[in-house]
Design a protein around this motif. Structure first.
Motif, PDB file in Angstrom:
ATOM      1  N   LEU A 214       1.317  22.427 -10.804  1.00 47.98           N
ATOM      2  CA  LEU A 214       0.569  23.426 -10.421  1.00 47.98           C
ATOM      3  C   LEU A 214       1.626  25.003 -10.747  1.00 47.98           C
ATOM      4  N   THR A 215       1.125  26.107 -10.405  1.00 44.12           N
ATOM      5  CA  THR A 215       1.901  26.997 -11.067  1.00 44.12           C
ATOM      6  C   THR A 215       1.080  28.515 -11.061  1.00 44.12           C
TER       7      THR A 215
ATOM      8  N   LEU B  29       1.213  30.165  -2.082  1.00 42.10           N
ATOM      9  CA  LEU B  29       0.785  30.521  -0.890  1.00 42.10           C
ATOM     10  C   LEU B  29       0.111  28.879  -0.023  1.00 42.10           C
ATOM     11  N   ARG B  30      -0.487  28.605  -1.006  1.00 43.36           N
ATOM     12  CA  ARG B  30      -1.181  27.271  -0.388  1.00 43.36           C
ATOM     13  C   ARG B  30      -0.385  26.369  -0.045  1.00 43.36           C
ATOM     14  N   MET B  31       0.609  26.235  -0.590  1.00 43.44           N
ATOM     15  CA  MET B  31       1.908  25.336  -0.337  1.00 43.44           C
ATOM     16  C   MET B  31       2.000  25.922   1.114  1.00 43.44           C
ATOM     17  N   ASN B  32       2.436  26.534   1.356  1.00 42.80           N
ATOM     18  CA  ASN B  32       2.988  27.596   2.738  1.00 42.80           C
ATOM     19  C   ASN B  32       2.768  27.362   3.496  1.00 42.80           C
TER      20      ASN B  32
ATOM     21  N   ASP C 240       7.657  21.921  -4.627  1.00 44.35           N
ATOM     22  CA  ASP C 240       8.574  22.097  -6.214  1.00 44.35           C
ATOM     23  C   ASP C 240       7.857  20.117  -6.077  1.00 44.35           C
ATOM     24  N   ARG C 241       8.575  19.435  -5.977  1.00 47.94           N
ATOM     25  CA  ARG C 241       7.897  18.102  -6.612  1.00 47.94           C
ATOM     26  C   ARG C 241       6.315  18.582  -6.402  1.00 47.94           C
ATOM     27  N   PHE C 242       6.053  18.389  -5.972  1.00 45.16           N
ATOM     28  CA  PHE C 242       4.339  18.293  -5.629  1.00 45.16           C
ATOM     29  C   PHE C 242       3.972  19.030  -7.062  1.00 45.16           C
TER      30      PHE C 242
END
Length: 407
Positions: free
Chosen positions: A93-94, A100-103, A85-87
């Protein structure tokens, strides 16, 4: 026909996970298991619920289920939902593609040292090598190094839940659902796990040891602390106070024939003593100059009210502050900040606040100065020289000083 969740198989998998990673036992048993046919494998939410597909449990061996349980609880311990969330907020980024990229990045952070020593690597596990990246880095580092494309096309199925990327799912029970943990409970679980890792560091990989140190001793926002300490000192009663006959006191009316002075608050004066002894590195001296500029801002930007004094074993000339990069820092010998305090208190007009920036390897004045004192202490491990007395222990900053660790 609906496949029921095999609770005995999941229980066996959790016991195997605890046996392989005993330092994660508190977290593994704190995670609530929820049957869900809407998740493809296993997924977690930010309230420490683990949603488990009965079909996935039925088709995979206990050994692989144990590895997946350790993987999912690692997302929760490392606060991947909050960090995602912070990144996302910081980089604007939305959308599901970015989540998915964060996962994927979170999985790469976990999986580089998650398996082996009793845990098998599940099929399709995302590793840093899968993305052609270096191991041992954090999720945020990986996010700067790859984008979705042909290399990640086979990972489109990946879904570790909102506990991994911060994006809520339709199957999430939410904050008011059953069996969720509160923020206080999750903090307690993290602290217990971190204590266990620190207590037996030989059993945990380097990544978990670094995480545990940050969990038990979180980094302090020292710039804010130092600024708050200086502002508190300059605004305290007695700082900058003086009597004047330019305006009579209100109580003069009660004493006919007697003129009483009134109390006037003048801008407080600050003296910054910078430790320039040989034990202070060039980088720390540069940091001291930056903090001097910040101290000036804390004093309202009045550079004429800030005096800088460089000191090793002898105090140099007290220079009024013009600009931070023009401050002459002379020294390089031994350390005795007592001379710096003596020099600062002998200047005219006398300072209302003394700020000392030092590594702490110095004697301190035996008595409290006549003004408030703030000590900015360069936080670093002290190295003993080859010819130093093994019984020597440098004096700690005195109790009458407000101490803030820098760095």
């Amino acid at each position: 026909m609906r496949t029921p969740l095999d609770l005995e198989k999941i229980a066996a998998a959790r016991l195997l996970a605890v046996r392989a990673r005993p330092y994660l036992a508190t977290a593994l048993f704190a995670m609530r298991l929820v049957e869900s046919s809407r998740t493809p494998t296993m997924a977690v939410d930010r309230y420490w619920r683990c949603y488990i597909s009965p079909v996935f449990v039925d088709r995979n061996p206990v050994e692989e289920l144990a590895s997946v349980l350790v993987h999912e609880v690692s997302h929760l311990l490392r606060d991947h939902h909050g960090r995602s969330d912070r990144f996302a907020a910081l980089h604007n980024l939305t959308g599901p593609a970015e989540r998915l990229r964060m996962n994927i990045a979170a999985d790469a952070e976990i999986n580089d040292d998650a398996f082996g020593d009793g845990l098998i690597q599940p099929e399709g596990a995302v590793l840093p090598a899968t993305l052609n990246l270096s191991p041992g880095e954090l999720m945020e580092d990986y996010l700067h190094q790859f984008r979705l494309g042909p290399r990640t096309a086979a990972m489109a199925w990946l879904d570790c839940g909102s506990g991994a990327d911060g994006s809520d799912r339709e199957w999430d029970l939410g904050p008011d659902g059953a069996d969720g943990l509160s923020q206080q409970e999750t903090d307690a679980v993290r602290f217990r796990v971190a204590q266990g890792i620190i207590g037996r560091p030989g059993n945990a990989p380097a990544g978990w040891r670094r995480w545990a140190e940050d969990a038990v001793h979180p980094p302090q926002p020292w710039r804010e602390l130092l600024g708050a300490a200086v502002r508190s000192a300059v605004s305290a009663g007695g700082s900058g106070d003086d009597y004047t006959y330019g305006r009579t006191a209100r109580r003069s009316t009660a004493l006919p024939g007697i003129v009483l002075p009134s109390l006037r608050r003048t801008p407080p004066r600050i003296c910054v003593i910078i430790d320039t002894s040989a034990s202070v590195s060039d980088a720390e001296l540069g940091s001291a100059l930056l903090e001097t500029a910040a101290i000036t801002r804390a004093a309202g930007g009045r550079r004429d009210l800030v005096t800088v004094l460089s000191c090793d074993a002898a105090a140099r000339i007290a220079d009024p502050l013009c600009r931070a990069e023009g401050i002459p820092l002379m020294g390089g010998g031994g350390t005795d900040l007592c001379t710096g305090f003596t020099k600062a208190l002998s200047t005219h007009p006398r300072p209302d606040v003394i700020v000392v920036l030092t590594d702490g390897q110095t004697p301190w004045p035996p008595t409290r100065p006549s003004c408030r004192t703030v000590v900015g202490l360069f936080a670093r491990e002290r190295r003993r020289t080859w010819n130093e007395n093994s019984d020597y222990v440098p004096d700690r900053p005195p109790d009458w000083a407000r101490v803030v660790r820098i760095g």
